[in-house]
Design an enzyme around this catalytic site. Structure first.
Site, mmCIF file in Angstrom:
data_model
loop_
_atom_site.group_PDB
_atom_site.id
_atom_site.type_symbol
_atom_site.label_atom_id
_atom_site.label_comp_id
_atom_site.label_asym_id
_atom_site.label_seq_id
_atom_site.Cartn_x
_atom_site.Cartn_y
_atom_site.Cartn_z
ATOM 1 N N LYS A 69 3.859 -9.115 -11.674
ATOM 2 C CA LYS A 69 3.057 -7.976 -12.082
ATOM 3 C C LYS A 69 2.828 -8.095 -13.586
ATOM 4 C CE LYS A 69 3.131 -2.898 -11.786
ATOM 5 N NZ LYS A 69 3.941 -1.727 -11.356
ATOM 6 N N SER A 116 6.241 2.402 -7.043
ATOM 7 C CA SER A 116 5.244 1.361 -7.287
ATOM 8 C C SER A 116 5.597 -0.025 -6.781
ATOM 9 C CB SER A 116 4.918 1.292 -8.786
ATOM 10 O OG SER A 116 4.230 2.453 -9.183
ATOM 11 N N SER A 134 1.852 1.189 -8.101
ATOM 12 C CA SER A 134 0.979 0.519 -9.036
ATOM 13 C C SER A 134 0.998 -1.009 -8.954
ATOM 14 C CB SER A 134 1.354 0.929 -10.462
ATOM 15 O OG SER A 134 2.697 0.522 -10.773
#
Length: 513
Positions: free
Chosen positions: A102, A201, A177
């Site tokens: 990420k 997330s 997210s």
């Protein structure tokens, strides 16, 4: 496009007996077996994944899952091949396992952007603690994943990377997210990946993409070197297609870091491997609570409830006992336990101060003033909170978190539970037009600090936009440092149910093994 290596006559009969390697749904063990059998090299594997990123990230279904590819990935892979040839037993547990990070995990050799256009050239001075551990274990950092900008929300849209699409239904988000990691792994663009979880997330993309995600116990995994949201709620962890791969990545990520002192609480609490309890019989005798106030009862909840009913039926057939209960304290406290807005300014300033003099953004105020963010209003609201952690509201919320933690632990003790089961999301993941994800249950973990493991629970009914259906995720939560037990329960279910399917929007490429 590269094909598999031919297996020469010099290979042993044991090597020749190994099944052929297939890239789709590849696992850590499968990749390593293919290396040992001479069916695959690190450079070939890396090229295969780069080809899939090229075909599906901005072309084809245009998932927008990847922000940047490591420009040295093939060079690194070739070096790993040389090392492997010289000493096949010398590789680490993640030798040449392509990982997608990420893009809020610091990397010394690539920008770390948080998905923000103003950060596109921000190269941190050092790796995040967990990234350094992955490299030491032999992992190949393949790419950085798109995300909800600065991890502020669940739609996975950013000013730098655009809107990530769910490969199972291109009209829906992949959760967030960490949606870029989720979409990429579902679409087989790498073997495993990482996420961060302030609200849900890691687990939201796992639920939405038929994946396994782990939000670890507070203090198990270091957050240092990851763009922060909250010093209280932030956690980082693995996302993978299988329970075993998630456990193997957690093995590498977990550990004490003086740069994140909260990890002192995890020191001495980490098993030799998080795979040590994995067994198809792990659910025999398990007492699992079903928290009924985390389930919906309207028509919009029907698909998720149907999947969860099937999960419970399967687990019961495997020897689990379910105890249904309500936790009224959860409903009472839910609106008053989020600390992130009050901590954001402090932790963001701390992060920017460590980026060095050449950073394109020097502080949080400069970032907000640029007015370029996809989450501009959220950032402005965070910057406007002046008293932050000194406010009475913040102190009340910290107290409420302790109340919820005690309520959950007490219920587990009173009912003699091994874990609590619920859907990560009460309804299917949102369309990209929705604006926000609704009815998510991640707060039970982020509000208490207790660990949670999300795993595939099935799919909704197929539709025109979702030919396989939309993935549904179940979640197991336990007391501190029970990740190994939660993973064992999820593994037993995974092995019996075999629910994961590859999305049809990203099929094998020509000549792909």
């Amino acid at each position: 496009m590269c094909a598999m290596l031919s297996v020469g006559a010099s290979l042993t009969s044991a090597q020749q007996a190994r099944p052929p390697f297939h890239l789709r749904e590849a696992t850590i063990a499968g990749v390593h077996d293919a290396f040992a059998a001479g069916q695959l090299t690190c450079a070939q594997l890396t090229r295969l994944y780069l080809d899939r990123i090229e075909a599906y990230n901005l072309r084809g279904p245009a998932l927008h899952a990847i922000i940047a590819v490591n420009p040295k990935s093939l060079e690194i892979a070739a070096d790993m091949d040389r090392q492997y040839t010289a000493n096949p037993s010398g590789g680490g547990p993640l030798h040449c396992i392509p990982i997608i990070l990420k893009d809020n995990f610091n990397t010394f050799d690539m920008p770390t952007t948080g998905g923000n256009v103003g950060m596109r050239n921000a190269v941190p001075p050092a790796d995040a603690f967990t990234v350094a551990r992955m490299r030491k274990a032999g992992a190949l950092i393949l790419a950085k994943a798109n995300l909800q900008e600065f991890a502020r929300g669940g739609m996975s849209i950013s000013s730098l990377g655009g809107q990530v699409l769910n490969p199972y239904d291109l009209t829906r988000t992949p959760g967030g997210s960490s949606g870029g990691t989720g979409a990429a792994l579902a679409a087989n663009l790498a073997v495993v990946g990482t996420g961060s979880d302030t609200g849900q997330s890691i687990r939201s993309p796992s639920s939405a993409n038929s994946l396994v995600g782990i939000r670890p116990t507070r203090g198990l995994v270091s957050r240092s070197g990851v763009i922060p949201n909250s010093q209280t709620q932030d956690e980082v962890g693995p996302i993978a297609r299988t329970v075993t791969d998630a456990a193997l990545l957690l093995d590498v990520m977990a550990g004490y870091d003086a740069g994140d002192p909260i990890t002192a609480f995890g020191d001495g609490r980490i098993p030799k491997t998080y795979t040590h309890l994995l067994s198809k019989d792990a659910l025999k005798g398990a007492r699992i609570g079903v928290m009924t106030n985390l389930f919906g009862d309207a028509e919009r909840h029907r698909e998720v409830n149907k999947a969860m009913d099937a999960v419970m039926a399967r687990m019961e057939s495997q020897g689990a006992t379910f105890i249904r209960f309500k936790l009224p304290e959860y409903d009472t406290l839910l609106s008053g336990i989020d600390t992130q807005p009050f901590e954001a300014r402090t932790v963001m300033e701390r992060y920017f101060s460590a980026l060095g003099p050449n950073a394109p953004v020097k502080n949080f105020a400069q970032l907000v003033a640029a007015k370029t963010s996809a989450v501009q209003k959220t950032l402005e609201a965070e910057l406007a909170i002046v008293d932050g952690m000194n406010s009475q509201t913040y102190k009340d919320r910290m107290l409420n978190r302790d109340k919820l933690r005690l309520a959950v632990a007490t219920k587990i003790a009173d009912l003699n539970l091994d874990a609590i089961l619920y859907p990560l999301q009460r309804i299917l993941v949102a369309p990209v037009t929705a604006g926000e994800q609704a009815e998510r249950n991640g707060t039970l973990s982020n509000g208490t600090g207790f660990p949670a493991v999300t795993f595939p629970a099935g799919f909704s009914a197929p539709s025109t936009t979702a030919p396989l259906g939309v993935p549904v995720g179940a979640e197991l939560l336990g007391l501190d440092y029970t990740e190994d037990r939660l993973l064992a329960y999820a593994y037993a279910f995974e092995q019996a149910a075999g629910l994961r399917k590859s999305p049809l929007s990203t099929p094998p490429l020509p000549n792909e093994p």
